[in-house]
Design an enzyme around this catalytic site. Structure first.
Site, PDB file in Angstrom:
ATOM      1  N   LYS A 168      33.538 -19.322-116.774  1.00 21.10           N
ATOM      2  CA  LYS A 168      33.921 -20.124-115.626  1.00 21.10           C
ATOM      3  C   LYS A 168      33.424 -21.586-115.618  1.00 21.10           C
ATOM      4  O   LYS A 168      32.018 -21.719-116.058  1.00 21.10           O
ATOM      5  CB  LYS A 168      33.177 -19.549-114.280  1.00 21.10           C
ATOM      6  CG  LYS A 168      33.661 -20.320-112.950  1.00 21.10           C
ATOM      7  CD  LYS A 168      32.742 -19.408-111.779  1.00 21.10           C
ATOM      8  CE  LYS A 168      33.423 -20.221-110.332  1.00 21.10           C
ATOM      9  NZ  LYS A 168      32.748 -19.503-109.424  1.00 21.10           N
ATOM     10  N   SER A 191      35.864 -18.224-105.462  1.00 23.25           N
ATOM     11  CA  SER A 191      36.221 -18.961-106.388  1.00 23.25           C
ATOM     12  C   SER A 191      36.274 -18.653-107.825  1.00 23.25           C
ATOM     13  O   SER A 191      36.919 -19.661-108.689  1.00 23.25           O
ATOM     14  CB  SER A 191      35.109 -20.157-106.182  1.00 23.25           C
ATOM     15  OG  SER A 191      33.922 -19.763-106.814  1.00 23.25           O
ATOM     16  N   SER A 250      32.439 -14.902-104.533  1.00 29.68           N
ATOM     17  CA  SER A 250      33.360 -15.504-105.407  1.00 29.68           C
ATOM     18  C   SER A 250      33.639 -14.674-106.770  1.00 29.68           C
ATOM     19  O   SER A 250      34.195 -15.217-107.488  1.00 29.68           O
ATOM     20  CB  SER A 250      32.670 -16.873-105.678  1.00 29.68           C
ATOM     21  OG  SER A 250      32.984 -17.767-104.553  1.00 29.68           O
TER      22      SER A 250
END
Lengths: 489, 94
Positions: A78, A153, A177
């Site tokens: 990420k 997210s 997330s």
């Protein structure tokens, strides 16, 4: 020959047997990403030369006798994790040109375990969002339906694993997330206990809740990766100095007699009927495996959203005050004076959702509002945490849906800001209480994945992974993959 | 309810600018979010200690010893404007 949807455990066997090399795996992953990513927008930075060099090193190490199960396996990080020499943007205009001079501890640990990072995943800007629509680099598309969101997210990470770009992507989870996008994309995602994994080098959003974890196809893969990710780090003062068990070793235990708590508040009017039926059917599978189902109550569940959306933006407003256009990050053109530099750099560098949360956080931390909002939310947080602790004295694990809905359509104008915040209703509690939680694929509704969430006791990741693995032995929802034939040609 | 003047004051504290054109919408969104927080007042929290850390654990401190984790050149490479070892900002003193 391996396919794009192989698990890490399966790839490790192929690598160990010499039937495939790390270079071939990484080349395949890069090629597939180059083919699919224009439609998915899941990956926003690639490091092809570095990845191929690392793959060659892994192959050499294996030839020299090294034998780690993660050695030579490709992954994506990420874009919230600092990667030395590779742009780390947090999907924000603010950090579009930021190249960290150091690696996050998570990045270093997985590199040391032999994994090969070949790129960075898209995400909601500064991890603020539940749909991956707030990224400066554009929305990520759900591989199961390109007109729908992947969740957020960590939406890029979830979409990348679901589309078979990589067998693993790292994620972070402040209010759901990891788990919510894992659910919406049909993969397995684990949020460890707060403090289980180091936050050093992970760009801060809400420091009392942020936690990194693995996103993969199976619980077995998550266990393997958590073995490498977890552990004390002197560079993170909130990282727990508690020994790390072998998570892979505990996966084969029977769940006969396991007490599974089902909170009635998780099956409320907020929950989509199809999701409710699917998760209920998954709970029946646990019962069929010998688990004892117990009705429990978490009466403050609805207060979780209010509590979280006071605390997280407050912490974010403090954390994001560092972006001032002076030392790194975006700087506006031709500032007239220092105040103008601060004001315009921040106004131009942050996206709308980030600014919205900074404003709310600044307000709730201001002297006039502190007691009414911030202090009150911190007190309610304790009530919520105590409810979870109390229930977990009676049951081994709490089970329910990961998200109230399946993936919703992109740019859904009918959703208000607070509607969007309600998507986090079932995941927020584990963050407020610091508990570990995992989302596992539990079925499909109208062709879209549904996730079942398991919440455990502090540092109870081994038990969660064991239950999730036993569920995945009995079901094949985790093996389903989206049809991407039109994209791959 | 919070008015536009308060939102403007908060924005100034946060070093963010809101245009006159956006102010009405920003204030409406601000109040929509505050309305979500109203539910908190229903919780009985007398004598409940605020929870700052979810594990209620104290911060662990390292030994106070100088260590170089990242070299200065590595840190300075991301500076929008610098000269020698210094970050450049608009002149503060005349």
């Amino acid at each position: 020959m391996t396919g794009p949807f192989e698990t890490i455990c399966s790839l490790a066997k192929e690598l160990d047997a010499g039937r495939i090399s790390s270079r071939e795996l990484v080349e395949d992953a890069i090629a597939r990403t180059e083919t699919l990513n224009p439609d998915l927008n899941a990956v926003i930075a690639m490091n092809k030369p570095g990845a191929l060099a690392a793959a060659d090193q892994a192959d050499k190490a294996r030839a020299d006798g090294a034998n780690s199960p993660l050695l030579g396996v490709p992954l994506l990080h990420k874009d919230i994790f600092c990667t030395r020499g590779v742009r780390t943007s947090c999907a924000s205009k603010m950090l579009t040109d930021f190249v960290p001079p150091y690696d996050a501890t998570v990045v270093k640990k997985l590199h040391d375990a032999g994994m090969v990072s070949f790129g960075k995943c898209n995400m909601d800007e500064f991890a603020m969002g539940s749909s991956n629509e707030t990224s400066f680099f554009g929305a990520v598309k759900n591989p199961w339906d390109l007109n729908r969101v992947p969740g957020g997210s960590s939406g890029g990470s979830a979409a990348a694993v679901a589309a078979g770009l990589a067998p693993l992507a790292t994620g972070t989870d402040t209010g759901g997330s990891i788990r919510q996008p894992a659910a919406l994309c049909g993969i397995t995602g684990l949020k460890p206990t707060y403090g289980r994994v180091s936050r050093y080098g992970m760009i801060a959003f809400a420091s009392s809740m942020d936690q990194a974890g693995p996103m993969a196809r199976t619980a077995e893969d998550c266990a393997l990766v958590l073995n490498a990710m977890a552990g004390h780090d002197p560079l993170d003062s909130t990282c727990a100095d508690i020994s790390v068990p072998d998570y892979s070793a505990g996966l084969e235990q029977s769940i006969e007699g396991l007490r599974v708590g089902i909170p009635k508040e998780f099956f409320s009017s907020h929950l989509n009927d199809g999701v409710a039926a699917t998760v209920s059917a998954a709970i029946k599978e646990l019962e069929a495996a010998g688990a004892v189902i117990v009705d429990v109550s978490l009466p403050s569940t609805d207060l979780g959203v209010s509590t979280y959306y006071v605390i997280a933006p407050a912490e974010a407003s403090a954390n994001l005050s560092r972006y001032d256009g002076v030392r790194y990050g975006y700087r506006c053109d031709s500032p007239s004076d220092l105040q103008d530099l601060y004001l315009r750099s921040r106004t131009e560098g942050f996206g709308e959702e980030v600014k919205r949360r900074i404003l709310i956080g600044t307000f709730t931390l201001s002297a006039a509002s502190y007691d009414q909002y911030f202090m009150k939310a911190q007190q309610v947080r304790r009530l919520i945490a105590e409810e979870y602790q109390s229930v977990l004295k009676d049951v081994d694990v709490i089970v329910g849906p990961s998200a109230p809905n399946t993936a919703f359509v992109l740019n859904d104008g009918s959703k208000s800001i607070t509607d969007m915040y309600m998507e986090d209703l079932f995941t927020i509690g584990a963050n407020l209480a610091g508990l570990p939680a995992i989302s596992v694929p539990a079925g499909l509704v109208d062709g879209l994945p549904v996730g079942m969430q398991l919440i455990g006791s502090r540092f109870g990741e081994a038990q969660l992974l064991n239950i999730a693995h036993q569920f995945q032995i009995r079901t094949d929802w985790h093996s389903l993959t989206p049809d991407l034939e039109d994209l791959t040609g | 309810m919070t008015d536009a003047a308060t939102v403007r004051d908060v924005a100034a504290l946060a070093r963010l600018a809101i245009s006159d054109q956006d102010m009405e919408n920003t204030t409406a969104e601000f109040n929509q979010t505050l309305a979500l927080f109203d539910a908190l007042s229903s919780a009985e929290t007398t004598n409940v200690a605020p929870m700052i850390n979810p594990l209620d654990s104290a911060q662990r401190l390292r030994i106070d010893r100088i260590e170089t984790l990242v070299d200065r050149a590595g840190l300075m490479q991301n500076a929008p404007a610098s000269e020698e070892d210094y970050f450049l900002v608009p002149r503060v003193l005349d």
